[in-house]
Design a protein around this motif. Structure first.
Motif, mmCIF file in Angstrom:
data_model
loop_
_atom_site.group_PDB
_atom_site.id
_atom_site.type_symbol
_atom_site.label_atom_id
_atom_site.label_comp_id
_atom_site.label_asym_id
_atom_site.label_seq_id
_atom_site.Cartn_x
_atom_site.Cartn_y
_atom_site.Cartn_z
ATOM 1 N N CYS A 179 0.879 -1.130 0.080
ATOM 2 C CA CYS A 179 0.092 -0.028 -0.023
ATOM 3 C C CYS A 179 0.908 1.343 -0.089
ATOM 4 O O CYS A 179 1.865 1.226 0.582
ATOM 5 N N GLY A 180 0.388 2.065 -0.602
ATOM 6 C CA GLY A 180 1.241 3.442 -0.680
ATOM 7 C C GLY A 180 1.165 4.265 0.461
ATOM 8 O O GLY A 180 1.946 5.229 0.758
ATOM 9 N N ASN A 181 0.062 4.030 1.282
ATOM 10 C CA ASN A 181 -0.201 4.649 2.501
ATOM 11 C C ASN A 181 0.982 4.226 3.635
ATOM 12 O O ASN A 181 0.972 4.603 4.798
ATOM 13 N N TYR A 182 1.479 2.812 3.651
ATOM 14 C CA TYR A 182 2.331 2.236 4.409
ATOM 15 C C TYR A 182 3.716 2.753 4.476
ATOM 16 O O TYR A 182 4.438 2.363 3.225
ATOM 17 N N VAL A 183 4.234 3.535 5.029
ATOM 18 C CA VAL A 183 5.535 4.252 4.919
ATOM 19 C C VAL A 183 6.465 4.244 6.092
ATOM 20 O O VAL A 183 5.989 4.012 7.428
ATOM 21 N N TYR A 184 7.581 4.186 5.837
ATOM 22 C CA TYR A 184 8.405 4.151 6.943
ATOM 23 C C TYR A 184 8.675 5.582 7.688
ATOM 24 O O TYR A 184 8.871 6.551 7.286
ATOM 25 N N ASP A 185 8.629 5.449 8.876
ATOM 26 C CA ASP A 185 8.530 6.744 9.813
ATOM 27 C C ASP A 185 9.945 6.732 10.697
ATOM 28 O O ASP A 185 10.143 5.897 11.547
ATOM 29 N N GLU A 186 10.683 7.539 10.439
ATOM 30 C CA GLU A 186 12.142 7.808 11.094
ATOM 31 C C GLU A 186 11.867 8.082 12.662
ATOM 32 O O GLU A 186 12.662 7.603 13.554
ATOM 33 N N ASP A 187 10.992 8.728 12.792
ATOM 34 C CA ASP A 187 10.655 9.094 14.310
ATOM 35 C C ASP A 187 10.409 7.868 15.267
ATOM 36 O O ASP A 187 10.928 7.646 16.450
ATOM 37 N N TYR A 188 9.500 6.835 14.837
ATOM 38 C CA TYR A 188 9.152 5.828 15.445
ATOM 39 C C TYR A 188 10.032 4.455 14.953
ATOM 40 O O TYR A 188 10.101 3.589 15.573
ATOM 41 N N GLU A 189 10.974 4.655 13.837
ATOM 42 C CA GLU A 189 11.736 3.760 13.380
ATOM 43 C C GLU A 189 11.043 2.360 13.291
ATOM 44 O O GLU A 189 11.357 1.360 13.358
ATOM 45 N N CYS A 190 9.870 2.472 12.368
ATOM 46 C CA CYS A 190 8.927 1.277 11.895
ATOM 47 C C CYS A 190 8.362 1.936 10.752
ATOM 48 O O CYS A 190 7.968 3.079 10.506
ATOM 49 N N TYR A 191 7.623 1.101 10.099
ATOM 50 C CA TYR A 191 6.519 1.270 9.292
ATOM 51 C C TYR A 191 5.264 1.662 9.704
ATOM 52 O O TYR A 191 4.890 1.172 10.836
ATOM 53 N N CYS A 215 -8.993 -3.306 3.672
ATOM 54 C CA CYS A 215 -8.840 -1.704 3.844
ATOM 55 C C CYS A 215 -9.552 -1.146 2.794
ATOM 56 O O CYS A 215 -9.080 -0.955 1.614
ATOM 57 N N PRO A 216 -10.385 0.003 3.186
ATOM 58 C CA PRO A 216 -11.153 0.948 2.081
ATOM 59 C C PRO A 216 -10.133 1.748 1.802
ATOM 60 O O PRO A 216 -10.453 2.577 0.740
ATOM 61 N N TYR A 217 -8.985 1.939 2.226
ATOM 62 C CA TYR A 217 -7.891 3.008 2.012
ATOM 63 C C TYR A 217 -6.840 2.664 1.205
ATOM 64 O O TYR A 217 -5.834 3.050 1.054
ATOM 65 N N TYR A 218 -6.862 1.200 0.950
ATOM 66 C CA TYR A 218 -5.592 0.714 0.141
ATOM 67 C C TYR A 218 -5.503 1.538 -1.318
ATOM 68 O O TYR A 218 -6.519 1.907 -1.826
ATOM 69 N N ARG A 219 -4.243 1.862 -1.332
ATOM 70 C CA ARG A 219 -3.655 2.517 -2.621
ATOM 71 C C ARG A 219 -2.675 1.827 -3.113
ATOM 72 O O ARG A 219 -1.513 1.757 -2.237
ATOM 73 N N PRO A 220 -2.500 1.174 -4.134
ATOM 74 C CA PRO A 220 -1.532 0.504 -4.790
ATOM 75 C C PRO A 220 -0.194 1.499 -4.578
ATOM 76 O O PRO A 220 -0.092 2.465 -4.912
ATOM 77 N N GLY A 221 1.056 0.829 -4.099
ATOM 78 C CA GLY A 221 2.025 1.441 -3.885
ATOM 79 C C GLY A 221 3.176 1.505 -5.109
ATOM 80 O O GLY A 221 4.424 1.785 -5.007
ATOM 81 N N ASP A 222 2.592 1.002 -6.168
ATOM 82 C CA ASP A 222 3.454 1.212 -7.464
ATOM 83 C C ASP A 222 3.754 2.477 -7.849
ATOM 84 O O ASP A 222 2.740 2.765 -8.633
#
Length: 65
Positions: free
Chosen positions: A15-27, A49-56
């Motif tokens: 998913c395009g909404n699933y990103v690495y957060d440097e503050d938490y040091e996790c996705y 998930c109704p908010y799924y967005r392809p991360g391609d």
């Protein structure tokens, strides 16, 4: 409210909404869920998930060809 996803199930990793957060040091998921949506998510009643967005990132380029 950001939601941490530790043991993600389903297709969160693509998913395009699933990103690495440097503050938490996790996705994390960047979708801001309201209180009812968060309760449904935590109770595992979301099947898709109704908010799924392809991360391609090449998806737009392929549509232009």
């Amino acid at each position: 409210m950001k939601k941490k996803i530790k043991g993600s199930t389903g297709n969160c990793e693509q998913c395009g909404n699933y990103v690495y957060d440097e503050d938490y040091e996790c996705y994390t998921c960047e979708v801001n869920l309201d209180e009812d949506e968060m309760a449904r998510f935590l109770s595992d009643s979301y099947t898709d998930c109704p908010y799924y967005r392809p991360g391609d990132e090449y998806l737009i380029v392929r549509k232009q060809m």
